[in-house]
Design a protein around this motif. Sequence first.
Motif, PDB file in Angstrom:
ATOM      1  N   VAL A   1       0.839  -1.205   0.000  1.00 55.85           N
ATOM      2  CA  VAL A   1       0.000   0.000   0.000  1.00 55.85           C
ATOM      3  C   VAL A   1       0.870   1.249   0.000  1.00 55.85           C
ATOM      4  O   VAL A   1       0.612   2.199  -0.754  1.00 55.85           O
ATOM      5  N   ILE A   2       1.912   1.261   0.828  1.00 55.94           N
ATOM      6  CA  ILE A   2       2.711   2.489   0.942  1.00 55.94           C
ATOM      7  C   ILE A   2       3.553   2.742  -0.308  1.00 55.94           C
ATOM      8  O   ILE A   2       3.805   3.903  -0.655  1.00 55.94           O
ATOM      9  N   VAL A   3       3.952   1.706  -1.014  1.00 50.49           N
ATOM     10  CA  VAL A   3       4.652   1.911  -2.287  1.00 50.49           C
ATOM     11  C   VAL A   3       3.684   2.541  -3.301  1.00 50.49           C
ATOM     12  O   VAL A   3       4.031   3.501  -4.002  1.00 50.49           O
ATOM     13  N   ALA A   4       2.465   2.016  -3.356  1.00 50.31           N
ATOM     14  CA  ALA A   4       1.452   2.602  -4.248  1.00 50.31           C
ATOM     15  C   ALA A   4       1.139   4.038  -3.815  1.00 50.31           C
ATOM     16  O   ALA A   4       0.957   4.923  -4.670  1.00 50.31           O
ATOM     17  N   LEU A   5       1.085   4.274  -2.501  1.00 49.79           N
ATOM     18  CA  LEU A   5       0.853   5.625  -1.991  1.00 49.79           C
ATOM     19  C   LEU A   5       1.980   6.551  -2.426  1.00 49.79           C
ATOM     20  O   LEU A   5       1.731   7.663  -2.908  1.00 49.79           O
ATOM     21  N   TRP A   6       3.232   6.115  -2.278  1.00 46.56           N
ATOM     22  CA  TRP A   6       4.372   6.943  -2.644  1.00 46.56           C
ATOM     23  C   TRP A   6       4.299   7.330  -4.127  1.00 46.56           C
ATOM     24  O   TRP A   6       4.486   8.496  -4.483  1.00 46.56           O
ATOM     25  N   ILE A   7       4.000   6.355  -4.974  1.00 42.43           N
ATOM     26  CA  ILE A   7       3.900   6.623  -6.417  1.00 42.43           C
ATOM     27  C   ILE A   7       2.778   7.622  -6.687  1.00 42.43           C
ATOM     28  O   ILE A   7       2.961   8.588  -7.445  1.00 42.43           O
ATOM     29  N   SER A   8       1.628   7.422  -6.066  1.00 40.61           N
ATOM     30  CA  SER A   8       0.493   8.317  -6.318  1.00 40.61           C
ATOM     31  C   SER A   8       0.750   9.723  -5.774  1.00 40.61           C
ATOM     32  O   SER A   8       0.327  10.711  -6.384  1.00 40.61           O
ATOM     33  N   VAL A   9       1.455   9.832  -4.658  1.00 39.67           N
ATOM     34  CA  VAL A   9       1.809  11.159  -4.130  1.00 39.67           C
ATOM     35  C   VAL A   9       2.791  11.836  -5.084  1.00 39.67           C
ATOM     36  O   VAL A   9       2.650  13.032  -5.390  1.00 39.67           O
ATOM     37  N   ALA A  10       3.781  11.099  -5.572  1.00 40.71           N
ATOM     38  CA  ALA A  10       4.763  11.670  -6.500  1.00 40.71           C
ATOM     39  C   ALA A  10       4.094  12.139  -7.794  1.00 40.71           C
ATOM     40  O   ALA A  10       4.389  13.235  -8.291  1.00 40.71           O
ATOM     41  N   VAL A  11       3.183  11.334  -8.321  1.00 40.66           N
ATOM     42  CA  VAL A  11       2.481  11.721  -9.556  1.00 40.66           C
ATOM     43  C   VAL A  11       1.595  12.935  -9.296  1.00 40.66           C
ATOM     44  O   VAL A  11       1.573  13.882 -10.088  1.00 40.66           O
ATOM     45  N   THR A  12       0.870  12.916  -8.182  1.00 36.43           N
ATOM     46  CA  THR A  12       0.013  14.068  -7.840  1.00 36.43           C
ATOM     47  C   THR A  12       0.860  15.327  -7.702  1.00 36.43           C
ATOM     48  O   THR A  12       0.498  16.398  -8.218  1.00 36.43           O
ATOM     49  N   MET A  13       1.990  15.219  -7.020  1.00 32.73           N
ATOM     50  CA  MET A  13       2.870  16.364  -6.844  1.00 32.73           C
ATOM     51  C   MET A  13       3.338  16.897  -8.205  1.00 32.73           C
ATOM     52  O   MET A  13       3.313  18.113  -8.449  1.00 32.73           O
ATOM     53  N   ALA A  14       3.749  16.018  -9.090  1.00 35.43           N
ATOM     54  CA  ALA A  14       4.207  16.442 -10.417  1.00 35.43           C
ATOM     55  C   ALA A  14       3.084  17.141 -11.184  1.00 35.43           C
ATOM     56  O   ALA A  14       3.310  18.185 -11.817  1.00 35.43           O
ATOM     57  N   LEU A  15       1.880  16.582 -11.107  1.00 38.86           N
ATOM     58  CA  LEU A  15       0.744  17.202 -11.795  1.00 38.86           C
ATOM     59  C   LEU A  15       0.373  18.535 -11.156  1.00 38.86           C
ATOM     60  O   LEU A  15       0.019  19.484 -11.863  1.00 38.86           O
ATOM     61  N   PHE A  16       0.460  18.614  -9.836  1.00 41.02           N
ATOM     62  CA  PHE A  16       0.184  19.881  -9.151  1.00 41.02           C
ATOM     63  C   PHE A  16       1.202  20.950  -9.562  1.00 41.02           C
ATOM     64  O   PHE A  16       0.836  22.103  -9.761  1.00 41.02           O
ATOM     65  N   PHE A  17       2.465  20.573  -9.681  1.00 43.88           N
ATOM     66  CA  PHE A  17       3.487  21.528 -10.119  1.00 43.88           C
ATOM     67  C   PHE A  17       3.134  22.119 -11.486  1.00 43.88           C
ATOM     68  O   PHE A  17       3.379  23.297 -11.741  1.00 43.88           O
ATOM     69  N   GLN A  18       2.559  21.298 -12.367  1.00 41.03           N
ATOM     70  CA  GLN A  18       2.184  21.788 -13.697  1.00 41.03           C
ATOM     71  C   GLN A  18       1.040  22.801 -13.625  1.00 41.03           C
ATOM     72  O   GLN A  18       0.932  23.668 -14.491  1.00 41.03           O
ATOM     73  N   LEU A  19       0.196  22.679 -12.606  1.00 42.20           N
ATOM     74  CA  LEU A  19      -0.961  23.555 -12.473  1.00 42.20           C
ATOM     75  C   LEU A  19      -0.671  24.806 -11.652  1.00 42.20           C
ATOM     76  O   LEU A  19      -1.159  25.888 -11.959  1.00 42.20           O
ATOM     77  N   ASP A  20       0.108  24.630 -10.581  1.00 47.24           N
ATOM     78  CA  ASP A  20       0.330  25.712  -9.620  1.00 47.24           C
ATOM     79  C   ASP A  20       1.592  25.371  -8.826  1.00 47.24           C
ATOM     80  O   ASP A  20       1.622  24.349  -8.127  1.00 47.24           O
ATOM     81  N   THR A  21       2.603  26.197  -8.936  1.00 44.70           N
ATOM     82  CA  THR A  21       3.888  25.903  -8.292  1.00 44.70           C
ATOM     83  C   THR A  21       3.740  25.712  -6.790  1.00 44.70           C
ATOM     84  O   THR A  21       4.314  24.772  -6.216  1.00 44.70           O
ATOM     85  N   LEU A  22       2.975  26.567  -6.133  1.00 38.86           N
ATOM     86  CA  LEU A  22       2.811  26.440  -4.687  1.00 38.86           C
ATOM     87  C   LEU A  22       2.111  25.135  -4.321  1.00 38.86           C
ATOM     88  O   LEU A  22       2.484  24.478  -3.341  1.00 38.86           O
ATOM     89  N   ALA A  23       1.123  24.725  -5.107  1.00 35.47           N
ATOM     90  CA  ALA A  23       0.451  23.443  -4.855  1.00 35.47           C
ATOM     91  C   ALA A  23       1.459  22.296  -4.910  1.00 35.47           C
ATOM     92  O   ALA A  23       1.439  21.395  -4.071  1.00 35.47           O
ATOM     93  N   GLY A  24       2.342  22.326  -5.899  1.00 38.59           N
ATOM     94  CA  GLY A  24       3.375  21.298  -5.990  1.00 38.59           C
ATOM     95  C   GLY A  24       4.316  21.339  -4.812  1.00 38.59           C
ATOM     96  O   GLY A  24       4.651  20.300  -4.226  1.00 38.59           O
ATOM     97  N   LEU A  25       4.738  22.550  -4.431  1.00 39.54           N
ATOM     98  CA  LEU A  25       5.643  22.692  -3.283  1.00 39.54           C
ATOM     99  C   LEU A  25       5.012  22.194  -1.986  1.00 39.54           C
ATOM    100  O   LEU A  25       5.697  21.628  -1.132  1.00 39.54           O
ATOM    101  N   LEU A  26       3.704  22.391  -1.846  1.00 40.40           N
ATOM    102  CA  LEU A  26       3.017  21.943  -0.629  1.00 40.40           C
ATOM    103  C   LEU A  26       2.973  20.416  -0.519  1.00 40.40           C
ATOM    104  O   LEU A  26       2.742  19.880   0.561  1.00 40.40           O
ATOM    105  N   PHE A  27       3.214  19.720  -1.621  1.00 42.99           N
ATOM    106  CA  PHE A  27       3.238  18.254  -1.597  1.00 42.99           C
ATOM    107  C   PHE A  27       4.638  17.695  -1.320  1.00 42.99           C
ATOM    108  O   PHE A  27       4.780  16.512  -1.022  1.00 42.99           O
TER     109      PHE A  27
END
Length: 157
Positions: A101-127
Amino acid sequence: MDWILFLIFLATCLAAGSTGALFQPGDWYRSLEKPRWTPPDWVFPVAWFTLYLCIAGAAARAAPVEGSAYAMATFALQIALNTLWTPVFFGLRKMGGGMLVIVALWISVAVTMALFFQLDTLAGLLFVPYLGWVSIAAALNYAVWRRNDPAPVASSG
């Protein structure tokens, strides 16, 4: 930032975190052999509350941005996996299952962070702190699993 969105996402995060109250570590976890770098018990609720504020803030910034559908879908996945880890590890006492579960969580957090960076730099930084904490949690999950699982992890040698 839309404060109503922030409160909705914060409620989502706190609901995910409520599994910690439902499935507390207890005597079973205290009896396990853990690495010396294991954080003290009081660190976990403080860290998670702080992270949930950051996660909610990031989501509230990213959600209204045009083109955020995939980012919000991966946000939903990571919060679901975040919710799942505690019942698997502490509730079922499945350290190997918790690792999956935590490996899948890590991957999903990393992907979410990358996608957030594309939308809003601060959103990405907050992840970023969230990914750091999940990295530590994954290392701790693995270390506890290795030290305590009666069926040792197969080595490749």
